[in-house]
Design a protein around this motif. Structure first.
Motif: not given
Ligand SMILES: [Zn+2]
Length: 235
Positions: A200-208, A227-235
């Motif tokens: 479960t923790a892995r699933f939610y970790g994956n999202l970020i 918004i320039v420093a936003l984390p979690v990669r898009s591509l």
């Protein structure tokens, strides 16, 4: 005086839902605390006294400054006026800026009732006239731990470095998760519970984009200043 307070229905709830976040905040220097509303008196294993003492062991592992149990009736928790007033009084004394409640829907009635009772107690705590001996105080922010609900989180906290210790805090409930040879399938053994929580923790970790995460929901929109420093990669 606390910075962060988690209010939960049962001892061992926070250890399964937001314990990593509590530990991370404690290590960041915040004063954290837990109020468990019931002591698990309807539980098949152990006794309320054993679970409360195990919850104190777990609290040490999670580095919380304060933990208490209000001994409300387990499995038949009610959002009563007396319950709301008792909890509101504790909130006035502990003065947490942020409160974590269980998500407002779920399988177990105690969990969603705790969400409602907790929210209303936070509101009541801010009313001057409920008690003349304590100062009114209303928490600034309420966030909902959504691990027991299948909902899209508003945000996920990276608990990768804290996951093992959260696991240890859960296993401190030896009466619940200890080795048993009674052949009961009701209670998962340690490898089973470890695998379930890790998945479960892995699933939610994956999202970020991290290994382990804990999900939360907020009712208000999240504000972003940079918004320039936003984390979690898009591509
Ligand atoms: Zn529970």
């Amino acid at each position: 005086m606390l910075d962060l307070l988690a209010i939960a229905a049962h001892p061992d709830d926070v250890e399964q839902t937001c314990g990593g976040t509590l530990l991370r905040m404690a290590e960041a220097g915040y004063r954290t605390g837990i109020i468990d509303l019931t002591a698990g008196d309807m539980g098949t294993r152990g006794s309320p006294e054993i679970r409360v003492s195990e919850s104190a062991d777990a609290a040490k592992i999670l580095k919380v400054s304060h933990r208490e149990n209000l001994h409300f009736p387990d499995a038949r928790l009610e959002n009563s006026m007396a319950g709301r007033m008792t909890l509101a009084q504790r909130i006035r004394e502990l003065r947490p800026r942020t409160v974590i409640l269980p998500y407002w829907e779920g399988r177990h009635p105690d969990h969603y009732r705790t969400a409602e009772l907790g929210y209303e107690a936070c509101f009541l705590a801010g009313l001057r006239k409920i008690d003349q001996y304590t100062e009114p105080f209303r928490p600034y922010k309420i966030i909902y731990s959504s691990l027991y609900a299948n909902v899209v989180p508003s945000f996920v906290v990276d608990v990768t470095q804290y996951f093992e210790r959260r696991m240890e805090s859960l296993l401190a409930y030896r009466s619940q998760y200890g080795e048993r040879n009674d052949g009961s399938s009701l209670f998962p053994d340690e490898p089973e519970i470890r695998e379930r929580l890790a998945a479960t923790a892995r699933f939610y970790g994956n999202l970020i984009g991290v290994k382990y995460g804990e999900p939360f929901v907020v009712k208000e929109t999240m504000r972003v200043d940079d918004i320039v420093a936003l984390p979690v990669r898009s591509l």
